[in-house]
Structure formats: C-alpha cells, structure tokens
Write a protein that holds these residues in place. Structure first.
Motif, short mmCIF file in Angstrom:
data_model
loop_
_atom_site.label_atom_id
_atom_site.label_comp_id
_atom_site.label_asym_id
_atom_site.label_seq_id
_atom_site.Cartn_x
_atom_site.Cartn_y
_atom_site.Cartn_z
N ALA A 277 0.85 -1.20 0.00
CA ALA A 277 0.00 0.00 0.00
C ALA A 277 0.88 1.24 0.00
CB ALA A 277 -0.92 0.00 1.21
N LEU A 278 0.44 2.25 -0.73
CA LEU A 278 1.09 3.56 -0.70
C LEU A 278 0.21 4.47 0.16
CD1 LEU A 278 3.33 5.46 -1.72
CD2 LEU A 278 1.85 6.02 -3.66
N GLY A 281 1.77 10.20 4.30
CA GLY A 281 2.43 10.34 5.59
C GLY A 281 3.34 9.16 5.87
N SER A 282 3.75 9.03 7.11
CA SER A 282 4.65 7.94 7.50
C SER A 282 4.34 7.52 8.94
CB SER A 282 6.11 8.38 7.40
OG SER A 282 6.98 7.32 7.75
N PRO A 283 4.27 6.21 9.23
CA PRO A 283 4.02 5.75 10.61
C PRO A 283 5.14 6.18 11.55
CG PRO A 283 3.75 3.95 9.01
CD PRO A 283 4.40 5.08 8.28
N LEU A 328 8.28 -0.29 3.70
CA LEU A 328 9.12 -0.77 2.59
C LEU A 328 10.04 0.34 2.09
CD1 LEU A 328 6.48 -2.77 0.49
CD2 LEU A 328 8.30 -3.72 1.93
N ASP A 329 9.49 1.55 1.93
CA ASP A 329 10.28 2.66 1.40
C ASP A 329 9.55 3.97 1.70
OD1 ASP A 329 12.34 3.95 0.17
OD2 ASP A 329 11.70 3.51 -1.89
N LEU A 338 4.07 0.72 2.34
CA LEU A 338 3.93 -0.21 3.46
C LEU A 338 3.66 -1.62 2.97
CD1 LEU A 338 1.64 1.71 6.00
CD2 LEU A 338 4.14 1.63 5.94
N GLU A 339 4.12 -2.60 3.73
CA GLU A 339 3.71 -3.99 3.54
C GLU A 339 2.78 -4.33 4.70
OE1 GLU A 339 6.13 -7.75 2.22
OE2 GLU A 339 6.21 -7.62 4.42
#
Length: 469
Positions: A277-278, A281-283, A328-329, A338-339
């Motif tokens: 999933a794209l 933001g970022s966790p 993931l990146d 994200l995976e």
C-alpha cells in the motif's frame, strides 16, 4: 418468472411417490453430472411419462471427505468435527448445477424425500410402502446408504444460465489473469476496478465471469472463498469444486479465529497474505502490530455504512482485527510504501487500520482518507512525472470497460493503491487426494505450501517508478 411459477404450482401439487429402481434414464446434458470427487451420476427413475409422481433420484449416500474438518486439520487447529453431512449438502454435492436458492426452497416446501438404506435392501423395493420414504429437512444428517429424492420438476429450469458474452479480447484478458491452476484451486490477479461479486448496477463480476469462462475441464463453476474490494487488486483464490471451496473457506476462517495465537516469527504459518500500500504520511515506527476492534456505523444519510475503530467494546458490537505492518520505502514527497499482513479478515480492515490507527490513509482511499487527500500537497510531484502521465493516458482502455492506464499519483484523482502482492497457501489439492486415502489418520502438518506473487497493477507500478527514481 414463468419457470418459477410453473415450479411453484408443481411443488404444491401433492405428488404420488413411486420410486422405481429397475428403470433409469439418463439426464439431459445440463443435468448429466459426474462428480469429480465421488464419480456419482444423478439419474431420473420413473415408471411412466406423466410428470406427476416422477422423482430425481440421487446416488445413495456414502462417506465423504468433510471439507470443514479437513480445513481445520490442515490449519493445525484441531481434529475438527468428523462431521455429519447434512441433506442439503448432499443435494448440492450431487447437483451443483441447481441454484442453491432453489434447493433451499425445496426443503422449505418439504418437497425433498429420503429413503433409509435398510428400506432399500428389500426385494420388493419398487412396491415399498410410502411410510419408508419420509420428508427430510435441510439440516438432517445423512446415514450410509440413504437415498434422497427431488421433484422431477426441477428439470423445468432453464438448462443454461444466460451467459455474459465476451469478446475474444476480453476472454484473453480474463485467462491472462490466471496465476495458477490445479485440480482444487484457481488463483488470479484481480484488476483494479473489477467487482468480485454482483450487485446493484454491476453488470459483470469476477464471480460470474469465472463461473462461465474459467471452468476449464470441470463441469463445476469455480467458487469464491474470500473477497477483495472493487478498487483494490491482487491475489484472489477460487475453489474449483464444492469440496475444495469448503476446505479453503475453513482455512481462511481458521486463520481469523486463531489469529491471537499466531507466532509472528514462525515461517510455518499455514496462510499468509501480504499487501502493498502507498500511504499519505509515515508511521511513527518502521514496523509493528496493530490490534484493535472494528465495528460498523451507519452514516447520517441512514443508508451508507463505514467501518471504524471501536473504543468501548462492551457497548458497541465489534470484531477484533489484527494487522502486521512494516515500512518498505519512504519518499521525499511525503508518501510511504507499506507492507501489510492481515492476520484476521475483517471488512476494510487494512484501510481503517492505516487511516485511523497509523494516521496514514492509503492513497486513493477517499472513504477513509478524504481529509488527508484535501491537505495533500500534490505540487511536490515533479514536472517530469506529469509528462510521463500524459504519455500513458493516451493508451486505449482494457476490456470490460476498465481503464487501468491511469490512476497513479500523477493523476488528479489517483486510484486506490492497495494490492494483495503475495500469498502462501496450503496445497489443498494434495491434501484432498491424501484425505480420500486416509482422512482419519493422516497427519497434514507436512503438506507443502504454494507461494504466489502478483505483479503490481499499472497505476501502482508507475507510482513506484516515480517515487523510487
């Protein structure tokens, strides 16, 4: 409607039961069915040409592999219920061409009969008293040798379902979706925008298309065993027979039921699913485990619904949902790959966990992340990316009205960026073959696993190329 009216009149007319074993006639092609697992053929047995009093006679019941029990044994969650086969299950197994709704109606109208094996052994069976043949309920358990009878009027049904005609290009596209096929399962890479099941406003679904065009050498239609949202894509598994579908249903169900006891570090998990999933933001953490209850709420319009995190499980109905995630990146554009590994199978689980728990809604998810999309600064996408978008959008759309050449992050309204990328599944075909030989003593813990990997859809691949360039 004319056919259903005819059936209804025929069902309510009291039939005179005349079982006739010496004389049999073969069913027409639409009803001539040889079960792939049991080699049994349903045949019509009658003594005269009158419709009234004729019955469709199913093969005598014999011990079969219990799909639910086998699924539990494969999952390693116990021996499972050795399982009684109910009358409705036996009817559906012998006559998969009959709509389930019709079979259920036959049982409701008490139009299904059963003769016990002991009665069938008498020499004067043809003239056996009616008392030996009794009505049977859908949930009644079958005993060895029992014979089930259906009204012969089921033959009044159309011999073939109305097919959704496909062009050669569409047929090729459909078959190209197949990633794997054996005697038990078909695995396909579902495209974005294609509905899995029919509904209001849906003309053609994967369920319908697969049932018509992906049967291959089998007479049975493939059956869905799990779901993917219409706007998501990736690996979708179908059972090729009723037995394999039941086994797979049990495996997916046991995955959810036993999620709390799963060893995350174990490589022997019997069912694994990994989504890419794209997100916007970022966790806070690069990896972790989300475990929160989810519940359904009705929107202000009183018609639409959405899933949300439940704060108080004691007052609100909810289902526990568990998702494992890792980064993931990351991109300088404020987006993160994200995976996601769902350990349970709740509706919209990944979308809600990303939006409400991680605070990073999935790109293209306007149901749960519309506010984040409004604030998203898309001007960060480079001019070169926009040129790439103009180039690919000139391509023609794909079959079934799909347009998979647009929807990346360069578009004004990106498609949902959620894709079932990888799956590990037990070799159900091998397990079924072994179960037929020794279902009660065989240890299924050594059944090998099948591994699948589905390429990203075009819009996600372009987003990946843009962000990782």
């Amino acid at each position: 409607m004319t056919v259903l009216s005819h059936l209804r009149r025929a069902f309510f007319r009291p039939p005179s039961f005349i079982p006739a074993y010496p004389t049999t006639t073969t069913l027409t092609s639409a009803y001539h069915f040889i079960h792939s697992e049991h080699n049994s053929t349903a045949s019509i047995k009658s003594e005269d040409k009158k419709t009234q009093g004729k019955w469709l006679t199913l093969p005598p019941f014999k011990a079969t592999v219990n799909g639910g029990s086998l699924g539990k044994r494969i999952a390693g969650t116990g021996e499972g219920d050795a399982g009684n086969t109910t009358a409705i299950k036996w009817v559906m197994r012998c006559c998969p061409q009959l709509p389930r709704s019709l079979v259920q109606k036959l049982f409701r109208l008490r139009q299904v009969r059963r003769k016990p094996f002991e009665s069938s052994k008498s020499v004067g069976d043809v003239h056996a008293p009616d008392s030996q043949v009794k009505r049977v309920s859908a949930k009644d358990s079958m005993r060895f040798g029992d014979t089930v009878y259906l009204p012969i009027t089921v033959q009044a049904l159309p011999t073939e379902k109305t097919e959704c005609l496909c062009t050669e290009e569409e047929l090729k596209f459909l078959h190209d979706l197949e990633l794997y096929k054996d005697s038990a399962v078909i695995v396909i890479n579902k495209p974005t925008g294609m509905p899995v099941q029919g509904g209001i406003g849906i003309k053609r679904s994967l369920d319908e298309l697969a049932g018509t065009y992906l049967r291959h050498e089998l007479s049975e239609a493939p059956r869905l065993v799990h779901r993917l949202d219409r706007d998501s894509s990736g690996i979708l598994v179908l059972g090729r027979t009723q037995l394999s579908a039941t086994v797979l249903h049990s495996i997916f169900r046991e995955k959810t039921v036993g999620a709390s006891n799963i060893d995350l570090k174990s490589e022997k998990r019997f069912l694994q699913r990994k989504y890419w999933a794209l997100v916007i933001g970022s966790p806070r953490r690069p990896q972790g485990l989300i475990t929160v209850p989810l519940g359904k709420v009705v929107m202000d319009d009183g018609r639409s619904e959405r899933i949300t995190v439940v704060e108080n499980v004691s007052t609100t109905p909810s289902q526990h949902a568990i998702t494992e995630y890792r980064v993931l990146d990351s991109s300088v554009h404020g987006l993160t790959w994200l995976e996601l590994s769902p350990l349970t199978g709740r509706k919209h689980q990944l979308r809600v966990h990303c939006a409400e728990v991680l605070g990073t809604p999935i790109v293209g998810d306007y149901k749960y992340g519309w506010q984040a999309h409004k604030k998203w600064n898309r001007a960060q996408i480079s001019a070169s990316s926009l040129e790439h978008k103009t180039e690919v959008c000139n391509k023609t759309s794909l079959p079934f009205g799909l347009n998979l050449e647009s929807g990346s992050i360069t578009d004004k309204q990106p498609n949902l960026h959620l894709h079932c990328k990888k799956m590990v599944l037990p070799d159900v075909s091998s397990a079924i073959k072994r179960a037929h030989v020794s279902s009660s003593v065989y240890d299924f813990s050594d059944i090998k696993s099948l591994k699948f990997d589905a390429p990203l859809p075009a819009h996600m691949q372009r987003s990946w190329d843009i962000l990782c360039s």
